[in-house]
Motif scaffolding. Structure first.
Motif, mmCIF file in Angstrom:
data_model
loop_
_atom_site.group_PDB
_atom_site.id
_atom_site.type_symbol
_atom_site.label_atom_id
_atom_site.label_comp_id
_atom_site.label_asym_id
_atom_site.label_seq_id
_atom_site.Cartn_x
_atom_site.Cartn_y
_atom_site.Cartn_z
ATOM 1 N N GLU A 1 0.812 -1.202 0.000
ATOM 2 C CA GLU A 1 0.000 0.000 0.000
ATOM 3 C C GLU A 1 0.858 1.270 0.000
ATOM 4 O OE1 GLU A 1 -3.468 0.617 0.091
ATOM 5 O OE2 GLU A 1 -3.689 -1.491 -0.445
ATOM 6 N N GLU A 2 1.940 1.276 0.752
ATOM 7 C CA GLU A 2 2.758 2.479 0.866
ATOM 8 C C GLU A 2 3.352 2.894 -0.474
ATOM 9 O OE1 GLU A 2 6.786 4.016 3.166
ATOM 10 O OE2 GLU A 2 5.766 2.222 3.875
ATOM 11 N N TYR A 3 3.783 1.921 -1.274
ATOM 12 C CA TYR A 3 4.445 2.254 -2.530
ATOM 13 C C TYR A 3 3.533 2.114 -3.743
ATOM 14 C CZ TYR A 3 8.527 2.076 0.434
ATOM 15 O OH TYR A 3 9.426 2.310 1.423
ATOM 16 N N GLY A 4 2.582 1.251 -3.659
ATOM 17 C CA GLY A 4 1.638 1.085 -4.754
ATOM 18 C C GLY A 4 2.132 0.139 -5.822
ATOM 19 N N LYS A 5 1.179 -0.449 -6.522
ATOM 20 C CA LYS A 5 1.459 -1.441 -7.555
ATOM 21 C C LYS A 5 2.297 -0.868 -8.693
ATOM 22 C CE LYS A 5 -0.955 -4.388 -10.837
ATOM 23 N NZ LYS A 5 -2.268 -4.806 -11.346
ATOM 24 N N ASP A 6 1.983 0.334 -9.143
ATOM 25 C CA ASP A 6 2.703 0.920 -10.274
ATOM 26 C C ASP A 6 4.186 1.121 -9.980
ATOM 27 O OD1 ASP A 6 0.412 0.935 -11.791
ATOM 28 O OD2 ASP A 6 -0.087 3.024 -11.331
ATOM 29 N N LEU A 7 4.502 1.588 -8.785
ATOM 30 C CA LEU A 7 5.898 1.791 -8.412
ATOM 31 C C LEU A 7 6.646 0.458 -8.364
ATOM 32 C CD1 LEU A 7 8.153 3.714 -7.538
ATOM 33 C CD2 LEU A 7 7.396 3.375 -5.182
ATOM 34 N N ILE A 8 6.017 -0.546 -7.796
ATOM 35 C CA ILE A 8 6.648 -1.865 -7.712
ATOM 36 C C ILE A 8 6.889 -2.413 -9.121
ATOM 37 C CG2 ILE A 8 6.356 -4.258 -6.947
ATOM 38 C CD1 ILE A 8 6.901 -2.254 -4.662
ATOM 39 N N LEU A 9 5.914 -2.313 -10.006
ATOM 40 C CA LEU A 9 6.078 -2.808 -11.379
ATOM 41 C C LEU A 9 7.173 -2.051 -12.126
ATOM 42 C CD1 LEU A 9 2.370 -3.465 -12.421
ATOM 43 C CD2 LEU A 9 4.140 -5.147 -11.828
ATOM 44 N N ARG A 10 7.281 -0.736 -11.888
ATOM 45 C CA ARG A 10 8.367 0.036 -12.506
ATOM 46 C C ARG A 10 9.725 -0.442 -12.010
ATOM 47 N NH1 ARG A 10 5.454 4.839 -11.567
ATOM 48 N NH2 ARG A 10 6.978 5.444 -10.002
ATOM 49 N N PHE A 11 9.807 -0.699 -10.699
ATOM 50 C CA PHE A 11 11.056 -1.203 -10.136
ATOM 51 C C PHE A 11 11.443 -2.538 -10.779
ATOM 52 C CE2 PHE A 11 13.023 -4.289 -7.286
ATOM 53 C CZ PHE A 11 14.255 -3.688 -7.103
ATOM 54 N N VAL A 12 10.488 -3.453 -10.897
ATOM 55 C CA VAL A 12 10.761 -4.766 -11.484
ATOM 56 C C VAL A 12 11.260 -4.604 -12.915
ATOM 57 C CG1 VAL A 12 9.697 -6.933 -12.243
ATOM 58 C CG2 VAL A 12 9.202 -6.033 -9.959
ATOM 59 N N GLU A 13 10.602 -3.789 -13.711
ATOM 60 C CA GLU A 13 11.026 -3.580 -15.097
ATOM 61 C C GLU A 13 12.412 -2.939 -15.160
ATOM 62 O OE1 GLU A 13 10.027 -4.708 -18.023
ATOM 63 O OE2 GLU A 13 8.562 -5.836 -16.856
ATOM 64 N N GLN A 14 12.705 -2.026 -14.256
ATOM 65 C CA GLN A 14 14.043 -1.422 -14.231
ATOM 66 C C GLN A 14 15.106 -2.439 -13.836
ATOM 67 O OE1 GLN A 14 13.705 2.002 -11.682
ATOM 68 N NE2 GLN A 14 12.663 3.228 -13.238
ATOM 69 N N TYR A 15 14.752 -3.337 -12.934
ATOM 70 C CA TYR A 15 15.691 -4.378 -12.524
ATOM 71 C C TYR A 15 15.950 -5.342 -13.685
ATOM 72 C CZ TYR A 15 18.051 -7.577 -9.292
ATOM 73 O OH TYR A 15 18.970 -8.368 -8.657
ATOM 74 N N TYR A 16 14.908 -5.680 -14.439
ATOM 75 C CA TYR A 16 15.075 -6.492 -15.644
ATOM 76 C C TYR A 16 15.968 -5.767 -16.654
ATOM 77 C CZ TYR A 16 11.124 -9.526 -14.229
ATOM 78 O OH TYR A 16 10.279 -10.389 -13.591
ATOM 79 N N ALA A 17 15.724 -4.493 -16.847
ATOM 80 C CA ALA A 17 16.513 -3.713 -17.810
ATOM 81 C C ALA A 17 17.984 -3.650 -17.380
ATOM 82 C CB ALA A 17 15.936 -2.311 -17.958
ATOM 83 N N TYR A 18 18.213 -3.500 -16.083
ATOM 84 C CA TYR A 18 19.572 -3.477 -15.544
ATOM 85 C C TYR A 18 20.278 -4.810 -15.837
ATOM 86 C CZ TYR A 18 23.245 -3.700 -11.956
ATOM 87 O OH TYR A 18 24.431 -3.861 -11.286
ATOM 88 N N ALA A 19 19.596 -5.920 -15.565
ATOM 89 C CA ALA A 19 20.173 -7.241 -15.832
ATOM 90 C C ALA A 19 20.462 -7.405 -17.321
ATOM 91 C CB ALA A 19 19.224 -8.343 -15.350
ATOM 92 N N GLU A 20 19.548 -6.957 -18.156
ATOM 93 C CA GLU A 20 19.740 -7.100 -19.599
ATOM 94 C C GLU A 20 20.926 -6.272 -20.088
ATOM 95 O OE1 GLU A 20 17.035 -7.647 -23.522
ATOM 96 O OE2 GLU A 20 16.357 -6.114 -22.103
ATOM 97 N N GLU A 21 21.115 -5.093 -19.551
ATOM 98 C CA GLU A 21 22.266 -4.270 -19.936
ATOM 99 C C GLU A 21 23.580 -4.936 -19.525
ATOM 100 O OE1 GLU A 21 22.661 -1.653 -21.981
ATOM 101 O OE2 GLU A 21 20.560 -2.129 -22.380
ATOM 102 N N LEU A 22 23.612 -5.498 -18.319
ATOM 103 C CA LEU A 22 24.815 -6.221 -17.895
ATOM 104 C C LEU A 22 25.060 -7.430 -18.790
ATOM 105 C CD1 LEU A 22 24.542 -6.161 -13.984
ATOM 106 C CD2 LEU A 22 26.109 -4.846 -15.423
#
Length: 181
Positions: A1-22
């Motif tokens: 609730e504190e961060y919300g679904k959209d923020l969590i999904l953005r974080f996950v996609e950014q983490y995927y993007a980070y892994a893909e860049e590496l």
């Protein structure tokens, strides 16, 4: 609730993007090419052996792994599932790439797998798969390392022993008393 679904999904996609860049960065250190490996499993309780044939194609930052030509599924429960095969493939890929790359979809989406149905690496029901996650997955991992040694020998594993010889598969009673002496 504190961060919300959209923020969590953005974080996950950014983490995927980070892994893909590496991943992409590390793939620049591995030459493009097509390599092959083969491995034969220990026999199951019926004397059947699984022959794994693998072709690994590396082009840019994409990897294609093709198991066409591997043995048909076993009568026994020594078959692997598609998921077990995919896990084995990724396990090998993560041993030959930068250890700091996160193990997530940012990497996985760059690895294409071809595993024909009805083989010992992608068994169809009603085939048993109770031992496949160790038995045939170990075998396919050794075949993949043999292939990848041709592209990146300095990063590849020499392989490891399979568990086939140490698995006790009960398929009846051995009435030969002498066998126990």
């Amino acid at each position: 609730e504190e961060y919300g679904k959209d923020l969590i999904l953005r974080f996950v996609e950014q983490y995927y993007a980070y892994a893909e860049e590496l991943w992409k960065d590390d793939m620049r250190n591995i030459p493009d090419g097509v390599v092959y490996g083969e491995e034969v499993s220990d026999p199951d309780q019926y004397g059947e052996r699984g022959h794994v044939k693998v072709m690994v194609e590396k082009k840019g930052y994409k990897i294609k792994v093709d198991f066409t030509g591997s043995s048909k599924q076993f009568t026994s429960g020594f078959n692997a599932t598609y998921g077990g095969t995919y896990a084995g493939v990724m396990g090998v890929m993560f041993t030959v790439t930068n250890r700091l790359i996160p193990h997530n979809d940012g990497v996985i989406r760059n690895v294409k797998l071809i595993v024909p149905e009805g083989t010992c690496l992608n068994a169809l029901p009603p085939a048993g798969t109770s031992v496949g996650t160790t038995y045939m997955v170990d075998t396919l991992m050794n075949a993949m390392w043999k292939a990848l040694m041709q592209l990146v020998p300095e990063r590849s594993c020499a392989g490891w022993g399979t568990v086939g010889g140490s698995i006790c598969a009960n398929s009846g009673m051995d009435n030969r008393i002498d066998a126990l002496r």
